[in-house]
Design an enzyme around this catalytic site. Structure first.
Site, PDB file in Angstrom:
ATOM      1  N   LYS B  98       0.817  -1.008  -0.057  1.00 66.65           N
ATOM      2  CA  LYS B  98      -0.127   0.057   0.050  1.00 66.65           C
ATOM      3  C   LYS B  98       0.918   1.148   0.086  1.00 66.65           C
ATOM      4  O   LYS B  98       1.506   1.494   1.028  1.00 66.65           O
ATOM      5  CB  LYS B  98      -1.100  -0.127   1.223  1.00 66.65           C
ATOM      6  CG  LYS B  98      -1.649   1.353   1.255  1.00 66.65           C
ATOM      7  CD  LYS B  98      -2.660   1.326   2.602  1.00 66.65           C
ATOM      8  CE  LYS B  98      -3.024   2.678   2.470  1.00 66.65           C
ATOM      9  NZ  LYS B  98      -3.715   3.160   3.795  1.00 66.65           N
ATOM     10  N   GLY B 159      -7.944   9.522   9.988  1.00 65.84           N
ATOM     11  CA  GLY B 159      -8.144   9.419  11.330  1.00 65.84           C
ATOM     12  C   GLY B 159      -9.195  10.522  11.542  1.00 65.84           C
ATOM     13  O   GLY B 159      -9.506  10.900  12.832  1.00 65.84           O
ATOM     14  N   ALA B 185      -9.508   5.989   4.363  1.00 63.86           N
ATOM     15  CA  ALA B 185      -9.299   7.018   5.259  1.00 63.86           C
ATOM     16  C   ALA B 185     -10.661   7.980   5.350  1.00 63.86           C
ATOM     17  O   ALA B 185     -11.216   8.207   4.379  1.00 63.86           O
ATOM     18  CB  ALA B 185      -8.109   8.103   4.799  1.00 63.86           C
ATOM     19  N   GLY B 186     -10.835   8.391   6.526  1.00 63.95           N
ATOM     20  CA  GLY B 186     -11.824   9.278   6.591  1.00 63.95           C
ATOM     21  C   GLY B 186     -12.850   8.634   7.464  1.00 63.95           C
ATOM     22  O   GLY B 186     -13.790   9.312   7.826  1.00 63.95           O
ATOM     23  N   ASN B 207      -8.958   2.099   9.810  1.00 68.22           N
ATOM     24  CA  ASN B 207      -8.020   1.551  11.059  1.00 68.22           C
ATOM     25  C   ASN B 207      -8.600   2.401  12.341  1.00 68.22           C
ATOM     26  O   ASN B 207      -9.049   1.839  13.027  1.00 68.22           O
ATOM     27  CB  ASN B 207      -6.629   1.963  10.632  1.00 68.22           C
ATOM     28  CG  ASN B 207      -5.447   1.473  11.765  1.00 68.22           C
ATOM     29  OD1 ASN B 207      -5.996   1.350  12.774  1.00 68.22           O
ATOM     30  ND2 ASN B 207      -4.222   1.418  11.394  1.00 68.22           N
ATOM     31  N   SER B 208      -8.260   3.667  12.255  1.00 64.31           N
ATOM     32  CA  SER B 208      -8.750   4.435  13.587  1.00 64.31           C
ATOM     33  C   SER B 208     -10.243   4.409  13.966  1.00 64.31           C
ATOM     34  O   SER B 208     -10.342   4.336  14.989  1.00 64.31           O
ATOM     35  CB  SER B 208      -8.500   5.967  13.399  1.00 64.31           C
ATOM     36  OG  SER B 208      -6.957   6.037  13.016  1.00 64.31           O
TER      37      SER B 208
END
Lengths: 257, 257, 257, 257
Positions: B98, B159, B185-186, B207-208
């Site tokens: 990635k 995040g 993301a987001g 992830n986050s």
């Protein structure tokens, strides 16, 4: 987790947080398959249709094992709604009623003032009342105050698929409601159902979004999963929104530097 | 349905459409439980962290049975990203990477121009490249044209939990992409994941939103359900949005009239 | 206030913060009346149209007294854009150029990577370059770094009237830009122009929203007012957004109580 | 254009389409300067404040030449509102009243049911009634039906600065209203005012967004311009929204090709 997350309405306990309608499906078999795929325990039925067409027994039989919630769809006066509810009580043998009191033929929005008065009268007559309401926090609070078992604010017009037009209001309704809040009307796709649950609703009610989808059974399954997802997310406690990035992976110790 | 709905990336088939990260969890056990709860088959790992801290073997062992996707998190130059990818290839024994090439320390947005050049070079070096990109349809198309195996446009900053800031762009990217589009993301909550899938994305990467949730394992389960829900809704064919109501229940034959 | 609020681009001072295009009007007279009604001092002209149709002298005469900003509309390669800019410089006697380098025929989005390289080359060739860009903060920062006199991020696709799809990105661009940020493309109505200014843009650039409106002259006036309104609001410092009410009128001392 | 675009309420004609409040300014001089800068002809005054503090004569003198619209801010019962309105009529010598009947102390949302009944009673008592209402199309229609001279739906909670939370509802209200629709409450910045007018409102009413801005006089000017801009845009007929680009400049005849 799933085991102890119970939705309680008027003293009855339910495991599923999705309620589905029974109108507008391509066929009865698709309707039954879709209800199964959604996981719904409560299904709404139009009193008008059932009682007038004389197919009550047939419908009740078809839906055996589900909790039937008759509605007063199409009513626009207190008298009409009361009569419909009473006919339904006799025909279906349940005190539960989803109260619809339409104030406008184009948006099918409820008539807030008459709705509160009618709900109060139905409660006095012994009904367990779940009113379809506008997304007005004061109206929803009044409906709870007169004894409704739940409140069902709209996301957007019935059948519009516009989702939740005013999430702020839904959050306000949830914050001050002493009874379960069930988002009713406007859901178009799975993320709308998840979003309703994340806003704190106790459940969602759908009909057209499933019945009129290209593949109703698959959409029903999507809606069931989305409702469970939104509920789990609400319980899990989401991360705050930030107007800047926060690295998930460590950014220090650059190899090349 | 589930059986034949396969996500194919670079010739490999996956059943799950959610990819999760491994950073920022309260503990390794919570991380493993969350990965399980999400249903993810592909997990991303920071090459920087793995290769520099010498815990490669440990991490690989922990994640046994999953498809590991190493990332170049924290790299901001082509040289740095290339070195990181090559160290990772040796350490983890996979050609997949990635590609993150950060152009701004505050938003952690990619550097679009350098990203395309670096991706092309990585492809030439034999890597299977999945680049983290801005939500720019032209940049995403160029990345596919130079041989990337998938494109990973951002919804909002890493995040941030702001969800998908520009759904229009994501739809445009999906429409013209010859390779899978993975929203990266987001994402902040379950409905964001469902929405990404409804926009036509082939998968989501998180992830986050899981690792930093109050209850990561429950949120992971929510995200897995939401991704499946969004995928099913996309396949089921939603109802159109209308600026007016359409009754689900019959409105004719009013009892009281 | 108006007197000392000057927009400075490449050392030139302007009082108006609206730039308008000259294409697509019902007639030349309507175009001239609309430009007047908008209050624009800078007008964009397609180099391609001017130089190829031989009506340069006519157009320059028509627009006498305005600052003409030639554009490279329709160019999709660096070579094409450079040639067009050079022909325009000769024909119109100005070093200023609005650089458009299209990367996709459907969205008319710029090609971010090529755009930066081309802008840098134009700067070296002595042009005062105002590039039409995606709403990518990193790309906009790179364009300023290579010497552009302003950056012109898009709100949404040219002519779409979709407004500003990603206000977050526009704010990020404004925050880190050492040169004026001019919102270009996508504005559909007056509130869009006001909103762009409130996000911190130094100016807005419009064409279709005026030229294709039912009444272009009235819409031009609306856009001029809205741009001034948005600028004044940005300077005046708006109230914060609150998730609850704050009474403007006193709520104490109830008469009836 | 400006000359013949008249706002008519209860038989009176106004040129300005912005109404402003008089509460919460840093000083009386700033209030007067802000009213001037906004261009408002109608100003609202809290009856409670005026009549209780005995400064009626002073306030009336200060606002000489403006049309004073007393409000019943802070009232939460029919009796309280009626008493307040009657005291105000005596004190200020006007039949006009902005009816506020608060149903919830936190959101300051109106009590829809009581509002309609109270408005009807005020109309019978000879008042010219302009009720502050929720954004419910049925409630607004009922208010017009009982004889209100205008309806004033909220954009979002008073003083919140959240803008217009549900543009769909405002459009529905406008479409079916036989009397002028004045957006009241929630406006935070200039683009909100322009947007309200573009949705078809006849006017906007503001207080906190001006009074509590960092520079109230400049914000008042911004709001006046934005209201005029939104009105002009509504009359000019905007371009349709398209999900694709439409070139404003010609794209054919590429020089370099």
């Amino acid at each position: 987790m799933a085991d102890d997350d119970i939705l309680e309405i008027a003293g009855r306990a339910f495991r599923s947080r999705i309620l589905v309608g029974t109108a507008g499906y391509p066929s009865r078999q698709v309707m039954l398959d879709a209800i199964d795929a959604s996981g719904a325990e409560i299904v709404t039925v139009s009193l008008r249709r059932v009682s007038l067409t004389g197919d009550t027994d047939d419908m009740v039989e078809l839906l055996a094992g589900r909790h039937i919630l008759p509605n007063t769809a199409g009513c626009s006066t207190r008298r009409d709604a009361m009569l419909t509810a009473e006919l339904g009580r006799e025909a279906l043998g349940t005190d539960w009623v989803k109260l619809e009191l339409i104030g406008d033929r184009e948006t099918l929005y409820p008539d807030a003032g008459e709705l509160i008065v009618t709900a109060a009268e139905m409660v006095r007559e012994g009904f367990t009342v779940l009113p379809y309401a506008t997304d007005d926090p004061v109206v929803c609070r009044r409906l709870a105050d007169v004894g409704c078992a739940a409140v069902m604010p709209l996301g957007s017009p019935i059948g519009s698929g516009l989702g939740i037009l005013n999430p702020f209001n839904i959050e306000q309704i949830v914050r001050r409601s002493p009874v379960p809040v069930i988002l009713d009307a406007g859901i178009g796709t799975a993320s709308d159902a998840a979003f309703a649950m994340e806003l704190g609703c106790s459940a969602v009610l759908l009909n057209s979004a499933i019945a009129k989808a290209h593949d109703p059974v698959r959409m029903a399954r999507a809606m069931g999963l989305a409702t469970a997802a939104g509920r789990a997310a609400a319980l899990a406690g989401r991360i705050p929104r930030r107007n800047y990035a926060e690295a998930s992976s460590p950014q220090l110790g650059l190899i090349g530097s």
